[in-house]
Motif scaffolding. Structure first.
Motif, short mmCIF file in Angstrom:
data_model
loop_
_atom_site.label_atom_id
_atom_site.label_comp_id
_atom_site.label_asym_id
_atom_site.label_seq_id
_atom_site.Cartn_x
_atom_site.Cartn_y
_atom_site.Cartn_z
N ASP A 7 0.74 -1.22 0.03
CA ASP A 7 -0.10 -0.19 0.02
C ASP A 7 0.95 1.23 -0.02
N THR A 8 2.17 1.19 -0.28
CA THR A 8 2.94 2.10 -0.53
C THR A 8 3.47 2.05 -2.04
N LEU A 9 4.05 1.06 -2.34
CA LEU A 9 4.28 0.85 -3.84
C LEU A 9 3.23 0.29 -4.37
N THR A 10 2.72 -0.71 -3.62
CA THR A 10 1.21 -1.35 -4.33
C THR A 10 -0.03 -0.83 -4.03
N GLU A 18 2.98 2.48 -12.95
CA GLU A 18 3.60 3.83 -12.68
C GLU A 18 4.56 3.84 -11.58
N ALA A 19 4.61 3.06 -10.61
CA ALA A 19 5.32 2.85 -9.30
C ALA A 19 6.56 1.95 -10.00
N LEU A 20 6.37 1.01 -10.73
CA LEU A 20 7.64 0.42 -11.22
C LEU A 20 8.23 1.34 -12.10
N GLN A 21 7.64 2.20 -12.90
CA GLN A 21 8.34 3.05 -13.88
C GLN A 21 9.08 4.18 -13.10
N ALA A 22 8.59 4.31 -11.91
CA ALA A 22 9.20 5.48 -11.21
C ALA A 22 10.20 4.88 -10.36
N THR A 227 -1.07 13.41 -2.91
CA THR A 227 -2.43 13.55 -3.08
C THR A 227 -2.98 11.98 -3.57
N ALA A 228 -2.24 11.04 -4.21
CA ALA A 228 -2.81 10.07 -4.45
C ALA A 228 -2.26 8.84 -3.60
N PRO A 229 -2.99 7.59 -3.59
CA PRO A 229 -2.76 6.62 -2.59
C PRO A 229 -1.73 5.90 -3.11
N GLY A 233 0.74 7.26 -5.50
CA GLY A 233 1.25 8.47 -4.72
C GLY A 233 2.84 8.54 -4.80
N PHE A 234 3.43 7.28 -4.76
CA PHE A 234 4.60 7.25 -4.62
C PHE A 234 5.33 7.56 -5.90
N ALA A 235 4.51 7.22 -7.23
CA ALA A 235 4.94 8.01 -8.55
C ALA A 235 4.80 9.38 -8.64
N GLU A 236 3.75 9.93 -7.88
CA GLU A 236 3.48 11.15 -7.82
C GLU A 236 4.57 12.01 -7.25
#
Length: 247
Positions: A7-10, A18-22, A227-229, A233-236
């Motif tokens: 719930d941080t990366l996932t 988006e998280a993997l790309q980040a 702002t995103a969960p 949110g990590f990617a943001e």
């Protein structure tokens, strides 16, 4: 960058693209990513092998897996004989906790764990009320074991290790960093109460949006909240971080 996983990366049990790309973008920018998680050793091995990360700290600080070219190196805090003794004790405590708190169940990934034992409170069971999760933690502590709750599991273990201590040791071994260096150069991203020690230790910490319900219970809240969960949110945050990083 140190980051929690569930719930941080996932988000909702999946790793957003988006998280993997980040993570790839951070690696390409020369910023090392180190997931630090309560996740089982089996999952941590997979992360270390397939994600663009420098290391993975697993089972709440019990071990570190580092990449060494094509190979992985494990740094353990206990030998197998000690872990075997602890598993017997943890199974007994887990049975007593589940008898006291209805709705909990053994986590399905326990067969892939090397140090701890996890109880499912929101992954594949109907979510257990927060008050009951706290009651389960109190029961585990009263039985003499270490315990913490993530967004999905209650983790039980025996031994002197934690996310905070493992991260401190890894950063010192990797870079020779002091407390002052860590505060200046490292960031932690998390989402829940079991990240409290890391939010305190890293003043430039970040909480993804789903940390907000936990803020009343965090003495040291994250310095920034997205702002995103979850992984979105990590990617943001990574987008903003890289945009502001001098080239």
């Amino acid at each position: 960058m140190l980051t929690d996983v569930d719930d941080t990366l996932t988000w909702e049990g999946r790793l957003p693209a988006e998280a993997l790309q980040a993570m790839y973008r951070l690696a390409q920018a020369g910023i090392e990513v180190i997931p630090i998680t309560g996740a089982c050793a089996g999952w941590c091995d997979q992360m270390a092998r397939t994600w663009p990360v420098a290391a993975v700290i697993g089972e709440n600080g019990a071990f570190v897996i580092e990449r060494d070219g094509r190979h992985l190196r494990y740094h353990d805090t206990q030998d197998e004989a000690t872990r075997a003794r602890h598993r017997v004790q943890l199974a007994d405590v887990a049975a007593r906790v589940m008898a006291q708190v209805p709705g909990l169940a053994p986590a399905r990934d326990n067969g892939y764990r090397r140090y701890d034992l996890a109880l499912d409170h929101a992954q594949e069971v109907d979510p257990v009320p927060a008050a009951d999760v706290r009651r389960a933690l109190d029961a585990a502590h009263a039985a003499g074991v270490q315990a913490t709750a993530s967004s999905i599991h209650i983790n039980l273990w025996l031994g002197d290790f934690s996310k905070r201590l493992a991260a401190q040791r890894w950063l010192h071994r990797r870079f020779g960093w002091s407390d002052t260096d860590r505060a200046a150069h490292a960031v932690f991203v998390g989402d829940s109460l079991n990240d409290a020690q890391m939010f305190e230790a890293y003043p430039r910490s970040v909480g993804v949006a789903n940390v907000r319900p936990h803020l009343p219970h965090l003495v040291h809240p994250p310095a920034h909240i997205t702002t995103a969960p979850g992984g979105f949110g990590f990617a943001e945050w990574v987008d903003g971080c890289l945009r502001d990083t001098p080239r």
